[in-house]
Design a protein around this motif. Structure first.
Motif, PDB file in Angstrom:
ATOM      1  N   SER A  33       0.747  -1.301   0.111  1.00 55.31           N
ATOM      2  CA  SER A  33       0.013  -0.002   0.254  1.00 55.31           C
ATOM      3  C   SER A  33       0.942   1.373  -0.032  1.00 55.31           C
ATOM      4  O   SER A  33       0.875   2.216   0.864  1.00 55.31           O
ATOM      5  N   PRO A  34       1.740   1.437  -1.205  1.00 54.12           N
ATOM      6  CA  PRO A  34       2.613   2.678  -1.038  1.00 54.12           C
ATOM      7  C   PRO A  34       1.819   4.030  -1.198  1.00 54.12           C
ATOM      8  O   PRO A  34       0.688   3.985  -1.671  1.00 54.12           O
ATOM      9  N   ILE A  35       2.563   4.927  -0.647  1.00 53.46           N
ATOM     10  CA  ILE A  35       2.024   6.102  -1.065  1.00 53.46           C
ATOM     11  C   ILE A  35       2.846   7.092  -1.877  1.00 53.46           C
ATOM     12  O   ILE A  35       3.869   6.519  -2.428  1.00 53.46           O
ATOM     13  N   ARG A  36       2.313   8.337  -2.300  1.00 52.12           N
ATOM     14  CA  ARG A  36       2.994   9.030  -3.359  1.00 52.12           C
ATOM     15  C   ARG A  36       4.644   9.122  -3.042  1.00 52.12           C
ATOM     16  O   ARG A  36       5.332   8.916  -4.160  1.00 52.12           O
ATOM     17  N   PHE A  64      14.437  -0.398 -15.734  1.00 53.55           N
ATOM     18  CA  PHE A  64      13.039  -0.428 -15.095  1.00 53.55           C
ATOM     19  C   PHE A  64      12.438   0.995 -14.804  1.00 53.55           C
ATOM     20  O   PHE A  64      11.281   0.980 -14.237  1.00 53.55           O
ATOM     21  N   TYR A  65      13.356   1.834 -14.862  1.00 53.01           N
ATOM     22  CA  TYR A  65      12.818   3.361 -14.420  1.00 53.01           C
ATOM     23  C   TYR A  65      11.367   3.621 -15.071  1.00 53.01           C
ATOM     24  O   TYR A  65      10.482   3.918 -14.655  1.00 53.01           O
ATOM     25  N   ILE A  66      11.478   3.726 -16.566  1.00 53.53           N
ATOM     26  CA  ILE A  66      10.256   4.161 -17.388  1.00 53.53           C
ATOM     27  C   ILE A  66       9.084   2.929 -17.064  1.00 53.53           C
ATOM     28  O   ILE A  66       8.085   3.357 -17.294  1.00 53.53           O
ATOM     29  N   LYS A  67       9.489   1.696 -16.929  1.00 53.59           N
ATOM     30  CA  LYS A  67       8.473   0.885 -16.506  1.00 53.59           C
ATOM     31  C   LYS A  67       7.713   1.226 -15.328  1.00 53.59           C
ATOM     32  O   LYS A  67       6.364   1.255 -15.276  1.00 53.59           O
ATOM     33  N   VAL A  68       8.517   1.377 -14.230  1.00 57.46           N
ATOM     34  CA  VAL A  68       7.800   1.963 -12.992  1.00 57.46           C
ATOM     35  C   VAL A  68       7.051   3.465 -13.212  1.00 57.46           C
ATOM     36  O   VAL A  68       5.902   3.566 -12.644  1.00 57.46           O
ATOM     37  N   ALA A  69       7.867   4.204 -14.024  1.00 54.46           N
ATOM     38  CA  ALA A  69       6.981   5.559 -14.165  1.00 54.46           C
ATOM     39  C   ALA A  69       5.738   5.394 -14.893  1.00 54.46           C
ATOM     40  O   ALA A  69       4.721   6.208 -14.524  1.00 54.46           O
ATOM     41  N   GLU A  70       5.622   4.578 -15.857  1.00 56.05           N
ATOM     42  CA  GLU A  70       4.186   4.568 -16.521  1.00 56.05           C
ATOM     43  C   GLU A  70       3.335   3.687 -15.835  1.00 56.05           C
ATOM     44  O   GLU A  70       2.263   4.266 -15.975  1.00 56.05           O
ATOM     45  N   PHE A  71       3.609   2.689 -15.163  1.00 54.77           N
ATOM     46  CA  PHE A  71       2.671   1.788 -14.286  1.00 54.77           C
ATOM     47  C   PHE A  71       2.199   2.994 -13.409  1.00 54.77           C
ATOM     48  O   PHE A  71       1.145   2.865 -13.070  1.00 54.77           O
ATOM     49  N   SER A  72       3.187   3.867 -12.603  1.00 54.88           N
ATOM     50  CA  SER A  72       2.660   4.619 -11.607  1.00 54.88           C
ATOM     51  C   SER A  72       1.446   5.612 -11.875  1.00 54.88           C
ATOM     52  O   SER A  72       0.860   6.024 -11.214  1.00 54.88           O
ATOM     53  N   LEU A  73       1.368   5.827 -13.071  1.00 52.34           N
ATOM     54  CA  LEU A  73       0.527   6.964 -13.560  1.00 52.34           C
ATOM     55  C   LEU A  73      -1.060   6.467 -13.424  1.00 52.34           C
ATOM     56  O   LEU A  73      -1.721   7.302 -13.330  1.00 52.34           O
ATOM     57  N   LEU A  74      -1.158   5.112 -13.491  1.00 51.08           N
ATOM     58  CA  LEU A  74      -2.474   4.838 -13.280  1.00 51.08           C
ATOM     59  C   LEU A  74      -2.982   4.190 -11.913  1.00 51.08           C
ATOM     60  O   LEU A  74      -3.948   3.935 -11.608  1.00 51.08           O
ATOM     61  N   GLU A  75      -1.870   4.454 -10.714  1.00 45.49           N
ATOM     62  CA  GLU A  75      -2.159   4.007  -9.558  1.00 45.49           C
ATOM     63  C   GLU A  75      -2.912   5.280  -8.791  1.00 45.49           C
ATOM     64  O   GLU A  75      -2.049   6.301  -8.802  1.00 45.49           O
ATOM     65  N   ASP A  76      -3.851   5.116  -8.028  1.00 48.16           N
ATOM     66  CA  ASP A  76      -4.301   6.084  -7.307  1.00 48.16           C
ATOM     67  C   ASP A  76      -3.535   6.315  -6.168  1.00 48.16           C
ATOM     68  O   ASP A  76      -3.510   7.713  -5.901  1.00 48.16           O
ATOM     69  N   SER A  77      -2.665   5.624  -5.726  1.00 49.00           N
ATOM     70  CA  SER A  77      -1.616   6.032  -4.524  1.00 49.00           C
ATOM     71  C   SER A  77      -0.768   6.977  -5.092  1.00 49.00           C
ATOM     72  O   SER A  77      -0.150   7.706  -4.300  1.00 49.00           O
ATOM     73  N   PHE A  78      -0.528   6.913  -6.392  1.00 50.45           N
ATOM     74  CA  PHE A  78       0.565   7.679  -6.798  1.00 50.45           C
ATOM     75  C   PHE A  78       0.144   9.353  -6.867  1.00 50.45           C
ATOM     76  O   PHE A  78       0.978  10.280  -6.821  1.00 50.45           O
ATOM     77  N   GLU A  79      -1.037   9.680  -7.143  1.00 50.35           N
ATOM     78  CA  GLU A  79      -1.728  10.905  -7.282  1.00 50.35           C
ATOM     79  C   GLU A  79      -1.210  11.586  -8.242  1.00 50.35           C
ATOM     80  O   GLU A  79      -0.493  12.554  -8.325  1.00 50.35           O
ATOM     81  N   ALA A  80      -1.049  11.098  -9.738  1.00 51.41           N
ATOM     82  CA  ALA A  80      -0.487  11.529 -10.785  1.00 51.41           C
ATOM     83  C   ALA A  80      -1.034  13.064 -10.991  1.00 51.41           C
ATOM     84  O   ALA A  80      -2.345  13.404 -10.858  1.00 51.41           O
TER      85      ALA A  80
END
Length: 404
Positions: free
Chosen positions: A122-125, A142-158
């Protein structure tokens, strides 16, 4: 429950994994109109062998990523990498970093790993940002994979800047299509396309050689109805320089000056270099004067570019004058500048004036070094004066061996 492809980031980024949707739970995630199907949770499943988007109904017992202890059966390289994980990172991030270092496709896909981490930790931003910073510092693939994945995660608050960072990333790699897909995803998810994001696109198009697209994007910035900042102007000036149209860049500088917006030193330097290398001495002099009007103190590199403009044209008198003005301003002359003045004398075949110039330098304890000596040697060879060439080279060799 829904499953989406991380590596594709729901096709918005044009990667190669199809989207997989399953289940019937009532909780639904927000998804934008470019993607015509709903994604209903954070579970992630890649089907990278598929050639097109597929909608698959799976059973609830679909195997997830095998989150095993990353401390077992490590290679020496993996063990060393784990010891370098920053202790200041949160326990959540440290756990994922260990999994990334030891990642193997035998355990599942990389997006399965990220999905498992989200479910378990349950990570936070702040966790996402810490993780992205570390992966970027490590230049990890793996940087860009994580960056793109995070955009759709509510916890990232993109937010819009998160998309802009990805555009910058692709811009550095000249991956125009990926950057355009990121921009399209940003629009489809209703994030504002502001001056900062469009400026990033101007830079990207310019560096990739798409000068017309850079100009069109700059015009889009103007249509926003906001005052342009020095970054937007500077990016377009650089675009014109790369397009071989420094005069258009200079016109933008004048527009900036009328609005009391000052360009950075590097922009002036790039414009001055463009005029200098093409032998446009008048253009180089205009920009050099504009530098001083803007309150920027010229350094030896800017002065050298002005001298070079005169040298390319063989205007030895102007080259010498620029050289002397530089020294009067307290700027120490480099061997490169001496060589440029000598090259200007050579083009006009003014050997006596060149020798007089060298005598003046010697009186003031300015040594002729490698580059200037090479110009003299080449000149003397053209004249067929072999002994003088040997003398110049011998004197240079002895000066290099003298103790300081």
């Amino acid at each position: 429950m829904g499953i989406y492809s991380c590596e594709a980031v729901l096709l918005s980024f044009g990667l190669k994994c199809p989207l997989v949707i399953t289940g019937s739970h009532s909780h639904r995630r927000r998804i934008y109109h470019r993607i015509p199907i709903l994604v209903e949770n954070r579970r992630c499943s890649c089907r990278c062998s598929a050639a097109r988007v597929a909608v698959v109904v799976e059973k609830e017992d679909t195997p997830r990523f095998n989150w095993a202890d990353a401390g077992l059966n490590l290679t020496e390289e993996q063990d060393e990498a784990i010891t370098r994980i920053p202790v200041k990172m949160s326990k959540r991030c440290q756990a994922l970093m260990r999994q990334i270092i030891c990642f193997s496709s035998d355990k599942g896909s990389f997006c399965d790993l990220l999905g498992a981490w989200v479910r378990r930790m349950s990570p936070i931003r702040a966790d996402w940002l810490s993780l992205l910073k570390e992966l970027k510092d490590l230049d990890s693939p793996f940087y860009i994979k994580v960056a793109e994945f995070s955009l759709l995660e509510d916890s990232f608050e993109a937010n819009a800047r998160d998309y802009t960072k990805i555009i910058h990333f692709y811009g550095k790699l000249n991956q125009v299509e990926e950057a355009e897909r990121t921009l399209l995803a940003m629009k489809n998810r209703l994030f504002p396309i502001d001056q900062v994001t469009l400026t990033a696109m101007v830079q990207l198009y310019s560096k990739a050689g798409y000068h017309k697209l850079a100009e069109e994007t700059f015009n889009e910035i103007k249509l926003l109805g906001e005052p342009l900042d020095n970054r937007s102007y500077g990016s377009m000036v650089m675009a014109y320089i790369r397009a071989g149209a420094p005069e258009k860049g200079e016109a933008l500088l004048r527009e900036m000056d009328s609005q009391e917006i000052c360009a950075g030193r590097e922009v002036y330097k790039a414009l001055l270099r463009a005029y200098s290398m093409s032998g446009d001495a008048e253009g180089a002099k205009r920009v050099f004067d504009a530098v001083q009007i803007a309150g920027i103190t010229p350094d030896v590199k800017l002065c050298g570019l002005l001298i070079n403009a005169y040298s390319v044209l063989g205007q030895s008198q102007n080259a010498r004058l620029a050289f002397e003005n530089m020294r009067k301003a307290g700027i120490k002359a480099t061997d490169k500048c001496v060589a440029l003045v000598l090259a200007a004398y050579e083009k006009e075949e003014k050997l006596n004036e060149a020798l007089g110039f060298l005598v003046e330098l010697e009186k003031e304890s300015v040594m002729v070094e490698k580059e200037a000596s090479a110009v003299l040697a080449q000149w003397f060879k053209k004249l067929g004066v072999v002994e003088e060439v040997e003398l110049v080279l011998r004197e240079f060799s002895s000066s290099q061996s003298r103790p300081l």
